[in-house]
Write a protein that holds these residues in place. Structure first.
Motif, PDB file in Angstrom:
ATOM      1  N   SER A  94       7.837 -11.390   1.593  1.00  0.00           N
ATOM      2  CA  SER A  94       7.274 -10.071   1.305  1.00  0.00           C
ATOM      3  C   SER A  94       8.408  -9.129   0.939  1.00  0.00           C
ATOM      4  O   SER A  94       9.361  -8.997   1.699  1.00  0.00           O
ATOM      5  CB  SER A  94       6.527  -9.559   2.538  1.00  0.00           C
ATOM      6  N   ASP A 142       3.700  -5.715   2.250  1.00  0.00           N
ATOM      7  CA  ASP A 142       2.253  -5.985   2.226  1.00  0.00           C
ATOM      8  C   ASP A 142       1.948  -7.423   2.653  1.00  0.00           C
ATOM      9  O   ASP A 142       1.049  -7.657   3.466  1.00  0.00           O
ATOM     10  CB  ASP A 142       1.712  -5.722   0.807  1.00  0.00           C
ATOM     11  N   GLY A 143       2.723  -8.369   2.119  1.00  0.00           N
ATOM     12  CA  GLY A 143       2.525  -9.767   2.497  1.00  0.00           C
ATOM     13  C   GLY A 143       2.816  -9.998   3.974  1.00  0.00           C
ATOM     14  O   GLY A 143       2.164 -10.826   4.615  1.00  0.00           O
ATOM     15  N   THR A 165      -0.275 -12.330  -2.593  1.00  0.00           N
ATOM     16  CA  THR A 165      -0.662 -10.928  -2.775  1.00  0.00           C
ATOM     17  C   THR A 165      -0.433 -10.599  -4.244  1.00  0.00           C
ATOM     18  O   THR A 165       0.455 -11.178  -4.891  1.00  0.00           O
ATOM     19  CB  THR A 165       0.155  -9.977  -1.883  1.00  0.00           C
ATOM     20  N   THR A 206       2.501  -1.762  -7.250  1.00  0.00           N
ATOM     21  CA  THR A 206       3.579  -2.738  -7.012  1.00  0.00           C
ATOM     22  C   THR A 206       4.135  -2.661  -5.595  1.00  0.00           C
ATOM     23  O   THR A 206       4.330  -3.694  -4.932  1.00  0.00           O
ATOM     24  CB  THR A 206       4.726  -2.506  -8.029  1.00  0.00           C
TER      25      THR A 206
HETATM   26  C1  LIG Z   1       9.247  -8.184 -10.266  1.00  0.00           C
HETATM   27  C2  LIG Z   1       7.768  -8.079  -9.962  1.00  0.00           C
HETATM   28  C3  LIG Z   1       6.849  -8.795 -10.727  1.00  0.00           C
HETATM   29  C4  LIG Z   1       5.465  -8.692 -10.440  1.00  0.00           C
HETATM   30  N1  LIG Z   1       4.578  -9.440 -11.174  1.00  0.00           N
HETATM   31  C5  LIG Z   1       3.253  -9.417 -10.844  1.00  0.00           C
HETATM   32  C6  LIG Z   1       2.308 -10.256 -11.525  1.00  0.00           C
HETATM   33  O1  LIG Z   1       2.646 -11.020 -12.425  1.00  0.00           O
HETATM   34  N2  LIG Z   1       0.994 -10.181 -11.161  1.00  0.00           N
HETATM   35  C7  LIG Z   1       0.576  -9.354 -10.149  1.00  0.00           C
HETATM   36  O2  LIG Z   1      -0.623  -9.341  -9.843  1.00  0.00           O
HETATM   37  N3  LIG Z   1       1.451  -8.566  -9.465  1.00  0.00           N
HETATM   38  C8  LIG Z   1       2.764  -8.575  -9.796  1.00  0.00           C
HETATM   39  N4  LIG Z   1       3.656  -7.792  -9.110  1.00  0.00           N
HETATM   40  C9  LIG Z   1       3.163  -6.978  -7.987  1.00  0.00           C
HETATM   41  C10 LIG Z   1       3.358  -7.761  -6.700  1.00  0.00           C
HETATM   42  O3  LIG Z   1       2.422  -8.778  -6.599  1.00  0.00           O
HETATM   43  C11 LIG Z   1       3.313  -6.824  -5.505  1.00  0.00           C
HETATM   44  O4  LIG Z   1       4.511  -6.078  -5.553  1.00  0.00           O
HETATM   45  C12 LIG Z   1       3.223  -7.612  -4.222  1.00  0.00           C
HETATM   46  O5  LIG Z   1       2.008  -8.301  -4.151  1.00  0.00           O
HETATM   47  C13 LIG Z   1       3.356  -6.710  -3.023  1.00  0.00           C
HETATM   48  O6  LIG Z   1       3.541  -7.536  -1.898  1.00  0.00           O
HETATM   49  P1  LIG Z   1       4.794  -7.332  -0.936  1.00  0.00           P
HETATM   50  O7  LIG Z   1       4.703  -5.913  -0.458  1.00  0.00           O
HETATM   51  O8  LIG Z   1       4.582  -8.305   0.168  1.00  0.00           O
HETATM   52  O9  LIG Z   1       6.048  -7.593  -1.694  1.00  0.00           O
HETATM   53  C14 LIG Z   1       5.013  -7.858  -9.383  1.00  0.00           C
HETATM   54  C15 LIG Z   1       5.963  -7.143  -8.616  1.00  0.00           C
HETATM   55  C16 LIG Z   1       7.328  -7.248  -8.903  1.00  0.00           C
HETATM   56  C17 LIG Z   1       8.312  -6.499  -8.043  1.00  0.00           C
END
Ligand SMILES: Cc1cc2nc3c(=O)[nH]c(=O)nc-3n(C[C@H](O)[C@H](O)[C@H](O)COP(=O)(O)O)c2cc1C
Length: 178
Positions: A10, A14-15, A107, A148
Protein backbone atom coordinates in the motif's frame (compact mmCIF):
# COMPACT_ATOMS: atom_id res chain seq x y z
CA UNK A 1 -6.02 -24.39 14.48
CA UNK A 2 -5.04 -22.85 11.15
CA UNK A 3 -4.00 -19.26 10.81
CA UNK A 4 -4.59 -16.78 8.00
CA UNK A 5 -1.94 -14.33 6.81
CA UNK A 6 -2.82 -11.17 4.91
CA UNK A 7 0.15 -9.70 3.01
CA UNK A 8 -0.37 -6.33 1.39
CA UNK A 9 1.35 -3.52 -0.45
CA UNK A 10 0.00 0.00 0.00
CA UNK A 11 1.49 3.32 -1.05
CA UNK A 12 -1.08 5.72 0.39
CA UNK A 13 -2.66 3.56 3.11
CA UNK A 14 -5.89 2.46 1.42
CA UNK A 15 -4.72 -1.09 0.75
CA UNK A 16 -3.43 -1.29 4.32
CA UNK A 17 -6.88 -0.33 5.65
CA UNK A 18 -8.48 -2.94 3.38
CA UNK A 19 -5.99 -5.62 4.50
CA UNK A 20 -6.82 -4.92 8.17
CA UNK A 21 -10.56 -4.97 7.45
CA UNK A 22 -10.21 -8.33 5.67
CA UNK A 23 -8.30 -9.67 8.69
CA UNK A 24 -11.08 -8.44 10.99
CA UNK A 25 -13.59 -10.36 8.89
CA UNK A 26 -11.40 -13.47 8.87
CA UNK A 27 -11.07 -13.22 12.65
CA UNK A 28 -14.74 -14.08 13.01
CA UNK A 29 -13.65 -17.71 12.44
CA UNK A 30 -9.85 -17.99 12.29
CA UNK A 31 -6.90 -16.16 13.71
CA UNK A 32 -5.47 -13.70 11.18
CA UNK A 33 -2.29 -11.64 10.98
CA UNK A 34 -1.55 -8.74 8.67
CA UNK A 35 1.87 -7.73 7.39
CA UNK A 36 3.25 -5.39 4.73
CA UNK A 37 4.95 -7.24 1.87
CA UNK A 38 8.25 -5.41 2.51
CA UNK A 39 8.26 -6.87 6.04
CA UNK A 40 6.65 -10.24 5.32
CA UNK A 41 8.49 -13.44 6.26
CA UNK A 42 10.65 -15.10 3.62
CA UNK A 43 9.01 -18.43 4.44
CA UNK A 44 5.36 -19.23 5.23
CA UNK A 45 5.05 -21.52 8.23
CA UNK A 46 3.01 -24.74 8.17
CA UNK A 47 0.50 -23.18 10.59
CA UNK A 48 -0.71 -20.79 7.85
CA UNK A 49 -3.64 -22.34 6.01
CA UNK A 50 -4.89 -19.31 4.12
CA UNK A 51 -2.82 -16.62 2.43
CA UNK A 52 -4.57 -13.44 1.26
CA UNK A 53 -2.52 -10.99 -0.80
CA UNK A 54 -3.31 -7.62 -2.33
CA UNK A 55 -2.13 -4.21 -3.36
CA UNK A 56 -2.83 -1.30 -5.65
CA UNK A 57 -3.19 -1.20 -9.41
CA UNK A 58 -0.31 0.76 -10.87
CA UNK A 59 -0.38 1.34 -14.64
CA UNK A 60 -2.77 -1.59 -15.19
CA UNK A 61 -0.72 -4.01 -13.15
CA UNK A 62 1.02 -4.67 -9.87
CA UNK A 63 3.37 -1.96 -8.58
CA UNK A 64 6.92 -2.27 -9.78
CA UNK A 65 10.01 -0.13 -9.07
CA UNK A 66 9.26 2.34 -11.90
CA UNK A 67 5.62 2.92 -10.82
CA UNK A 68 6.66 3.28 -7.16
CA UNK A 69 9.23 5.87 -8.25
CA UNK A 70 6.44 7.57 -10.22
CA UNK A 71 4.23 7.60 -7.11
CA UNK A 72 7.05 9.21 -5.13
CA UNK A 73 7.87 11.83 -7.78
CA UNK A 74 4.32 12.65 -8.93
CA UNK A 75 2.39 12.27 -5.67
CA UNK A 76 5.05 12.72 -2.98
CA UNK A 77 4.67 9.16 -1.70
CA UNK A 78 7.15 8.08 0.96
CA UNK A 79 8.47 4.71 -0.20
CA UNK A 80 11.64 3.69 1.66
CA UNK A 81 12.59 0.96 -0.84
CA UNK A 82 11.05 1.09 -4.33
CA UNK A 83 12.46 -2.37 -5.01
CA UNK A 84 10.46 -4.10 -2.26
CA UNK A 85 6.77 -4.89 -2.60
CA UNK A 86 4.21 -7.62 -3.13
CA UNK A 87 5.43 -8.71 -6.57
CA UNK A 88 8.98 -9.05 -5.30
CA UNK A 89 7.81 -10.93 -2.18
CA UNK A 90 5.69 -13.34 -4.21
CA UNK A 91 8.74 -13.93 -6.40
CA UNK A 92 10.92 -15.16 -3.55
CA UNK A 93 8.76 -16.41 -0.65
CA UNK A 94 8.97 -20.10 0.24
CA UNK A 95 5.66 -21.89 0.75
CA UNK A 96 4.82 -24.86 2.98
CA UNK A 97 5.65 -28.18 1.32
CA UNK A 98 2.02 -29.29 1.31
CA UNK A 99 0.82 -26.01 -0.21
CA UNK A 100 -1.94 -23.74 0.99
CA UNK A 101 -5.05 -21.98 -0.22
CA UNK A 102 -5.09 -18.34 -1.20
CA UNK A 103 -7.07 -15.36 -2.44
CA UNK A 104 -6.12 -12.03 -4.00
CA UNK A 105 -7.44 -8.49 -3.95
CA UNK A 106 -6.47 -5.13 -5.37
CA UNK A 107 -7.34 -1.47 -4.94
CA UNK A 108 -8.07 0.77 -7.89
CA UNK A 109 -9.48 4.09 -9.00
CA UNK A 110 -13.25 4.36 -9.01
CA UNK A 111 -13.41 6.63 -12.07
CA UNK A 112 -13.57 3.82 -14.61
CA UNK A 113 -15.77 1.05 -13.24
CA UNK A 114 -15.54 -0.70 -16.63
CA UNK A 115 -11.82 -1.16 -16.02
CA UNK A 116 -12.66 -3.22 -12.95
CA UNK A 117 -14.07 -5.83 -15.28
CA UNK A 118 -10.56 -6.33 -16.62
CA UNK A 119 -8.42 -7.98 -13.97
CA UNK A 120 -5.10 -6.24 -13.66
CA UNK A 121 -3.05 -6.36 -10.45
CA UNK A 122 -5.13 -9.11 -8.86
CA UNK A 123 -4.83 -11.23 -12.01
CA UNK A 124 -1.03 -11.14 -11.76
CA UNK A 125 -1.21 -11.78 -8.00
CA UNK A 126 -3.24 -14.92 -8.72
CA UNK A 127 -0.74 -16.08 -11.36
CA UNK A 128 2.15 -15.63 -8.92
CA UNK A 129 0.23 -17.46 -6.17
CA UNK A 130 -0.49 -20.35 -8.53
CA UNK A 131 3.15 -20.47 -9.63
CA UNK A 132 4.09 -20.85 -5.97
CA UNK A 133 1.79 -23.85 -5.66
CA UNK A 134 -1.06 -22.13 -3.80
CA UNK A 135 -4.66 -22.92 -4.73
CA UNK A 136 -6.75 -19.81 -5.36
CA UNK A 137 -10.13 -20.56 -3.75
CA UNK A 138 -12.18 -17.44 -4.41
CA UNK A 139 -12.47 -14.89 -7.19
CA UNK A 140 -10.32 -11.82 -6.65
CA UNK A 141 -12.01 -8.84 -5.00
CA UNK A 142 -11.50 -5.22 -6.07
CA UNK A 143 -11.77 -2.25 -3.73
CA UNK A 144 -12.18 1.30 -4.95
CA UNK A 145 -10.53 4.58 -4.00
CA UNK A 146 -11.96 8.02 -4.77
CA UNK A 147 -8.67 9.38 -6.12
CA UNK A 148 -5.04 8.29 -6.52
CA UNK A 149 -4.15 9.06 -2.89
CA UNK A 150 -7.49 7.84 -1.57
CA UNK A 151 -9.64 7.91 0.39
CA UNK A 152 -11.47 4.63 -0.02
CA UNK A 153 -14.96 4.90 -1.46
CA UNK A 154 -17.56 4.82 1.35
CA UNK A 155 -18.41 1.30 2.45
CA UNK A 156 -15.28 -0.41 1.05
CA UNK A 157 -13.91 -1.36 4.48
CA UNK A 158 -17.29 -2.93 5.35
CA UNK A 159 -17.17 -4.82 2.06
CA UNK A 160 -13.63 -5.99 2.90
CA UNK A 161 -14.78 -7.21 6.34
CA UNK A 162 -17.63 -9.12 4.68
CA UNK A 163 -15.21 -10.63 2.13
CA UNK A 164 -12.93 -11.72 4.99
CA UNK A 165 -15.88 -13.44 6.70
CA UNK A 166 -16.79 -15.18 3.43
CA UNK A 167 -13.21 -16.41 2.92
CA UNK A 168 -13.08 -17.74 6.47
CA UNK A 169 -16.35 -19.64 5.95
CA UNK A 170 -15.05 -20.99 2.65
CA UNK A 171 -11.85 -22.41 4.10
CA UNK A 172 -13.74 -23.78 7.10
CA UNK A 173 -16.09 -25.68 4.78
CA UNK A 174 -13.49 -27.40 2.60
CA UNK A 175 -10.25 -29.32 3.00
CA UNK A 176 -7.29 -26.94 3.15
CA UNK A 177 -4.70 -28.98 1.29
CA UNK A 178 -4.38 -28.18 -2.43
C1 LIG B 1 1.89 5.32 -10.46
C2 LIG B 1 0.42 5.01 -10.29
C3 LIG B 1 -0.27 4.34 -11.30
C4 LIG B 1 -1.65 4.05 -11.13
N1 LIG B 1 -2.30 3.35 -12.12
C5 LIG B 1 -3.60 2.99 -11.93
C6 LIG B 1 -4.29 2.18 -12.89
O1 LIG B 1 -3.75 1.78 -13.91
N2 LIG B 1 -5.60 1.86 -12.65
C7 LIG B 1 -6.24 2.27 -11.51
O2 LIG B 1 -7.42 1.93 -11.33
N3 LIG B 1 -5.61 3.01 -10.57
C8 LIG B 1 -4.32 3.39 -10.76
N4 LIG B 1 -3.67 4.14 -9.81
C9 LIG B 1 -4.39 4.49 -8.57
C10 LIG B 1 -4.06 3.45 -7.51
O3 LIG B 1 -4.72 2.26 -7.76
C11 LIG B 1 -4.37 3.99 -6.13
O4 LIG B 1 -3.39 4.97 -5.87
C12 LIG B 1 -4.32 2.89 -5.10
O5 LIG B 1 -5.33 1.96 -5.33
C13 LIG B 1 -4.45 3.44 -3.71
O6 LIG B 1 -4.11 2.41 -2.81
P1 LIG B 1 -2.98 2.62 -1.71
O7 LIG B 1 -3.43 3.80 -0.90
O8 LIG B 1 -2.99 1.36 -0.92
O9 LIG B 1 -1.68 2.86 -2.38
C14 LIG B 1 -2.33 4.45 -9.95
C15 LIG B 1 -1.61 5.12 -8.94
C16 LIG B 1 -0.25 5.41 -9.10
C17 LIG B 1 0.49 6.10 -7.99
Amino acid sequence: MIRALVVYESVFGDGRAIAHAIAEGLSSSISADVVAAAEAPSEIGPDVGLLVVGGPNHAFGMPRPSTREGAAKQYGADIPDTGAGLHEWLGTVRMPADGLVAAAFDTRGSGHRMLAKMDHASRTEEKLLTRLGARVVAPAEHFFVVDTKGPLVDGEEDRARAWGRTLAELVASRPLTP
